[in-house]
Design a protein around this motif. Structure first.
Motif, short mmCIF file in Angstrom:
data_model
loop_
_atom_site.label_atom_id
_atom_site.label_comp_id
_atom_site.label_asym_id
_atom_site.label_seq_id
_atom_site.Cartn_x
_atom_site.Cartn_y
_atom_site.Cartn_z
N TYR B 43 -76.87 3.37 76.16
CA TYR B 43 -76.25 2.96 74.90
C TYR B 43 -75.81 1.52 75.04
O TYR B 43 -75.36 1.11 76.10
CB TYR B 43 -75.00 3.80 74.59
CG TYR B 43 -75.25 5.25 74.30
CD1 TYR B 43 -76.47 5.72 73.82
CD2 TYR B 43 -74.22 6.19 74.48
CE1 TYR B 43 -76.68 7.06 73.56
CE2 TYR B 43 -74.42 7.54 74.22
CZ TYR B 43 -75.65 7.96 73.76
OH TYR B 43 -75.85 9.29 73.50
N ARG B 44 -75.94 0.79 73.95
CA ARG B 44 -75.42 -0.58 73.93
C ARG B 44 -74.09 -0.56 73.16
O ARG B 44 -74.07 -0.15 72.00
CB ARG B 44 -76.43 -1.51 73.24
CG ARG B 44 -76.12 -2.97 73.45
CD ARG B 44 -77.33 -3.81 73.14
NE ARG B 44 -78.36 -3.67 74.16
CZ ARG B 44 -79.47 -4.41 74.21
NH1 ARG B 44 -79.70 -5.32 73.29
NH2 ARG B 44 -80.34 -4.23 75.17
N PRO B 45 -73.00 -0.97 73.80
CA PRO B 45 -71.70 -0.88 73.12
C PRO B 45 -71.68 -1.71 71.84
O PRO B 45 -72.28 -2.79 71.78
CB PRO B 45 -70.71 -1.44 74.14
CG PRO B 45 -71.45 -1.66 75.38
CD PRO B 45 -72.91 -1.56 75.12
N ASN B 46 -70.98 -1.20 70.83
CA ASN B 46 -70.86 -1.93 69.56
C ASN B 46 -69.96 -3.16 69.72
O ASN B 46 -70.08 -4.13 68.99
CB ASN B 46 -70.27 -1.03 68.47
CG ASN B 46 -71.07 0.25 68.33
OD1 ASN B 46 -70.65 1.31 68.78
ND2 ASN B 46 -72.25 0.14 67.75
N ALA B 47 -69.03 -3.08 70.66
CA ALA B 47 -68.12 -4.22 70.89
C ALA B 47 -67.71 -4.21 72.36
O ALA B 47 -67.89 -3.22 73.05
CB ALA B 47 -66.89 -4.08 70.00
N GLY B 48 -67.17 -5.35 72.81
CA GLY B 48 -66.68 -5.42 74.18
C GLY B 48 -67.72 -5.98 75.15
O GLY B 48 -68.85 -6.30 74.75
N LYS B 49 -67.30 -6.12 76.39
CA LYS B 49 -68.16 -6.72 77.42
C LYS B 49 -68.21 -5.82 78.65
O LYS B 49 -67.23 -5.13 78.97
CB LYS B 49 -67.60 -8.08 77.85
CG LYS B 49 -67.64 -9.14 76.76
CD LYS B 49 -68.97 -9.84 76.76
CE LYS B 49 -69.00 -10.96 75.72
NZ LYS B 49 -70.36 -11.39 75.44
N ILE B 50 -69.34 -5.86 79.34
CA ILE B 50 -69.45 -5.15 80.62
C ILE B 50 -69.85 -6.18 81.68
O ILE B 50 -70.80 -6.94 81.48
CB ILE B 50 -70.52 -4.04 80.55
CG1 ILE B 50 -70.17 -3.02 79.46
CG2 ILE B 50 -70.66 -3.33 81.90
CD1 ILE B 50 -71.26 -2.00 79.18
N TYR B 51 -69.11 -6.20 82.77
CA TYR B 51 -69.43 -7.13 83.87
C TYR B 51 -69.78 -6.33 85.12
O TYR B 51 -69.16 -5.31 85.41
CB TYR B 51 -68.22 -8.03 84.19
CG TYR B 51 -67.94 -9.03 83.09
CD1 TYR B 51 -68.55 -10.28 83.08
CD2 TYR B 51 -67.06 -8.70 82.06
CE1 TYR B 51 -68.30 -11.18 82.05
CE2 TYR B 51 -66.81 -9.60 81.04
CZ TYR B 51 -67.43 -10.84 81.04
OH TYR B 51 -67.18 -11.73 80.02
N PHE B 52 -70.81 -6.80 85.84
CA PHE B 52 -71.17 -6.17 87.11
C PHE B 52 -71.23 -7.27 88.16
O PHE B 52 -72.03 -8.19 88.06
CB PHE B 52 -72.53 -5.46 86.98
CG PHE B 52 -72.94 -4.72 88.22
CD1 PHE B 52 -72.30 -3.55 88.58
CD2 PHE B 52 -73.97 -5.18 89.03
CE1 PHE B 52 -72.68 -2.84 89.73
CE2 PHE B 52 -74.35 -4.49 90.17
CZ PHE B 52 -73.70 -3.31 90.52
N ARG B 53 -70.37 -7.17 89.13
CA ARG B 53 -70.25 -8.20 90.18
C ARG B 53 -70.14 -9.60 89.56
O ARG B 53 -70.84 -10.53 89.96
CB ARG B 53 -71.42 -8.13 91.15
CG ARG B 53 -71.32 -6.88 92.03
CD ARG B 53 -72.48 -6.75 92.96
NE ARG B 53 -72.16 -5.84 94.04
CZ ARG B 53 -73.06 -5.27 94.84
NH1 ARG B 53 -74.34 -5.54 94.68
NH2 ARG B 53 -72.69 -4.46 95.78
N GLY B 54 -69.31 -9.70 88.55
CA GLY B 54 -69.02 -10.99 87.93
C GLY B 54 -70.01 -11.43 86.88
O GLY B 54 -69.81 -12.42 86.18
N ARG B 55 -71.11 -10.69 86.73
CA ARG B 55 -72.14 -11.10 85.78
C ARG B 55 -72.02 -10.29 84.48
O ARG B 55 -71.83 -9.07 84.53
CB ARG B 55 -73.52 -10.86 86.42
CG ARG B 55 -74.66 -11.20 85.51
CD ARG B 55 -75.99 -10.88 86.15
NE ARG B 55 -77.02 -10.85 85.11
CZ ARG B 55 -78.28 -10.51 85.32
NH1 ARG B 55 -78.67 -10.20 86.53
NH2 ARG B 55 -79.14 -10.50 84.33
N ASP B 56 -72.11 -10.99 83.36
CA ASP B 56 -72.06 -10.30 82.07
C ASP B 56 -73.37 -9.54 81.85
O ASP B 56 -74.44 -10.14 81.74
CB ASP B 56 -71.85 -11.33 80.95
CG ASP B 56 -71.72 -10.66 79.58
OD1 ASP B 56 -71.85 -9.43 79.50
OD2 ASP B 56 -71.47 -11.39 78.60
N VAL B 57 -73.29 -8.21 81.83
CA VAL B 57 -74.51 -7.40 81.71
C VAL B 57 -74.54 -6.64 80.37
O VAL B 57 -75.30 -5.69 80.21
CB VAL B 57 -74.63 -6.40 82.89
CG1 VAL B 57 -74.87 -7.12 84.19
CG2 VAL B 57 -73.41 -5.50 82.98
#
Lengths: 343, 229
Positions: B43-57
């Motif tokens: 799923y792609r979130p409708n809002a917000g951010k996801i970071y993995f090891r400092g990278r915006d994914v």
């Protein structure tokens, strides 16, 4: 099962037996049978292309015959213009390959679901049928080759010795070329299925979401499988056009597009030998019934198809294989039981 | 993350340290599985951010997330049903490895999970518990650095649950893990920290002992007043 091909014993046996048969048959049969077998070889190459993309990659391409037709037209136009079959064969494979790459890019990168892929490939074929049908005017030329609308392109030059157009293949030579082409395509596809790429597309057929969760870009692999199948179908079209010395838009018709689906289903989806068997049985049956005119061909083929869908849904080869495996398992259990009771 | 008017996950701020093992609990419909699907980009979130090891994914695809090192064992086993156990593992290993490394990786996982007896069996002929176990093996074979386990012990026998707990602790030596579970005894045996989900939000984030003795958590699961009785 994931197919494996190192040149193993089974493959060696298939190649040896097929080679012997191909060499013997023209000595045994009359010319009309030889011509029918040559036609079956070209149709079998088309069936193999669908068997690969549908049975192994899980992509139901309803329009596989479109690539067969494009291959045939590309061969005919190039052979007429250049007068030599070698570049024409290359064009007959390359043009449908490029067409499939472009078409498939939009289909698979748009992440169309299976049913829409089936519909859109069928629509593509029907559009080609309509388009090629309206090319009767003399304006529609590719160099010196007139497309001819529903009348098609007649007098297509046959396959010749490279660089020597006057040394061309007759019916017997064409039988060998078509037969060994089918064998080569079969071996090639078996080899592909044994590679990492082959295993990935089988995994995709089994569970596309899991493949993505493992890091495989399924859009790319689908596109590649689609392109490989188009190249094979195009090659089948080249062989067919050679057999016929003629190509017309009927290869884009709905009825023609449906045929490879029936061949594959009856022979056995998920196998390569099954679709060849299905093609030979149904194509020969169609011809015999057509000659005798005792029964309507389409009616009987429809009845056979219904029978298989309802009673032998897996097709001939997988059903026979399952029966043999079950018998083997039963025999093995029986032996174990006997051993235990003796013990 | 919302589906039409239904908000499945909302206003979540969740951080996981390198090499950490966290359990997620919460009643059905709390948003745990949806949260996992956001992390794996199903799923792609409708809002917000996801970071993995400092990278915006946030906007990358599922397969790219997997290549970064995120592996998931889903709630309903997602395996290759028509293939054998060995073929399942070979596919998983070939996602990250080439040539002989593939076979070596498969052998290692087979040995580690003692799968020798079922190696030639097709997945659709195995029990639910065995399929769970094979999916776990698939995830391990792809060598992720973050492993998401959605109800890994569902349908397993007591012995298999214990085995799974041992395996998770072992996996945690080389990877971070987030485990969704309902079995409190299992959670106590593997995790030091627990995050409680409720109605799509994080309700509580505390040590396992505190969370498992928190009356409010019991009420979320069993309904108000359950603890008083």
């Amino acid at each position: 099962m994931i197919g494996r091909l190192s040149i193993d014993g089974q493959m060696l046996a298939v190649v040896t037996l097929s080679t012997i048969l191909l060499l013997i048959l023209p000595q045994v049969f009359e010319i009309d049978t030889i011509l029918q077998l040559t036609l079956n070889f070209s149709f079998s190459i088309l069936a193999l292309s669908l068997a690969f993309v549908w049975g192994y990659a899980g992509i139901f391409s309803f329009g596989q015959a479109a690539f067969f037709g494009i291959g045939g037209y590309a061969y005919a136009a190039t052979a007429i213009n250049l007068g030599d079959s070698t570049p024409a064969i290359v064009a007959g494979v390359l043009v449908p390959t490029l067409f499939a790459a472009l078409f498939g890019y939009f289909v698979f990168y748009a992440r169309l679901t299976k049913i829409y892929v089936a519909v859109i490939t069928l629509v593509m074929t029907l559009i080609l049928y309509k388009f090629m049908g309206q090319t009767a005017k003399p304006d529609y030329m590719i160099g010196n080759a007139r497309l001819g609308g529903y009348n098609g392109i007649p007098a297509v030059p046959p396959i010749n010795v490279p660089g020597q157009p006057h040394l061309f293949a007759g019916p017997d030579e064409m039988f060998y070329i078509a037969g060994f082409s089918l064998l080569a395509v079969y071996v090639l596809l078996r080899w592909i299925l044994g590679t990492r790429f082959g295993k990935v597309i089988i995994g995709m057929r089994e569970n596309e979401k899991r493949m993505e969760l493992l890091g495989f870009d399924t859009r790319l692999y689908k596109l590649l499988a689609f392109v490989v199948a188009a190249a094979v179908a195009g090659f089948g079209g080249v062989v067919f056009t050679n057999w016929n010395a003629f190509i017309d838009p009927h290869v884009f018709q709905l009825a023609f597009s449906a045929q490879p689906i029936i061949w594959v289903m009856i022979g056995g989806l998920g196998t390569l030998a099954g679709p060849i068997l299905g093609t030979f049985i149904l194509s020969t049956l169609s011809l015999e019934l057509g000659v005798q005119k005792a029964l309507d061909v389409n009616l009987l083929l429809g009845a056979i198809f219904t029978f298989f869908v309802l009673l032998v849904p897996q097709g001939i080869i997988p059903t026979v294989r399952n029966l043999l495996e079950n018998r083997e398992a039963a025999a093995s259990n029986k032996t174990d039981g006997t051993t235990e009771s003796r013990g | 993350m919302h589906f039409g008017g239904v908000k499945a996950v909302e206003s979540i701020t969740f951080t996981l340290g390198e090499g950490e093992l966290r359990c997620l609990i919460g009643p059905n419909g709390a948003g745990k599985s949806t949260f996992f699907r956001c992390l794996t980009k199903i799923y792609r979130p409708n809002a917000g951010k996801i970071y993995f090891r400092g990278r915006d994914v946030t906007s990358i695809a599922t397969h790219e997330m997997a290549r970064l090192g995120v592996g998931i064992k889903t709630q309903v086993p997602s395996v290759f049903d028509g293939l054998t156990v060995h073929e399942n593992l070979t596919l998983a290993a070939s996602a990250r490895h080439r040539g002989r490394e593939v076979g070596r990786m498969v052998d290692e996982v087979v040995e580690r999970l003692s799968l020798q007896a079922v190696l030639g069996a097709r997945l659709d002929r195995l029990s639910h518990g065995e399929r769970q176990w094979i999916e776990l093996a698939i995830v391990i074979t792809s060598k992720p650095s973050l492993i998401l386990l959605d109800e890994p012990t569902a349908g397993m026998t007591h012995a298999e649950v214990e085995h799974t707990a041992t395996l998770i602790r072992e996996l945690n030596k080389s990877a971070a893990l987030i485990v969704v579970e309902h079995d409190m005894q299992f959670i106590r045996s593997i995790a030091t920290h627990v995050t409680v989900f409720h109605e799509g939000r994080i309700f509580l984030e505390e040590s396992a002992e505190k969370v498992l003795h928190d009356e409010r958590v019991g009420e979320i699961y069993l309904g108000k007043g359950a603890f008083a009785k």
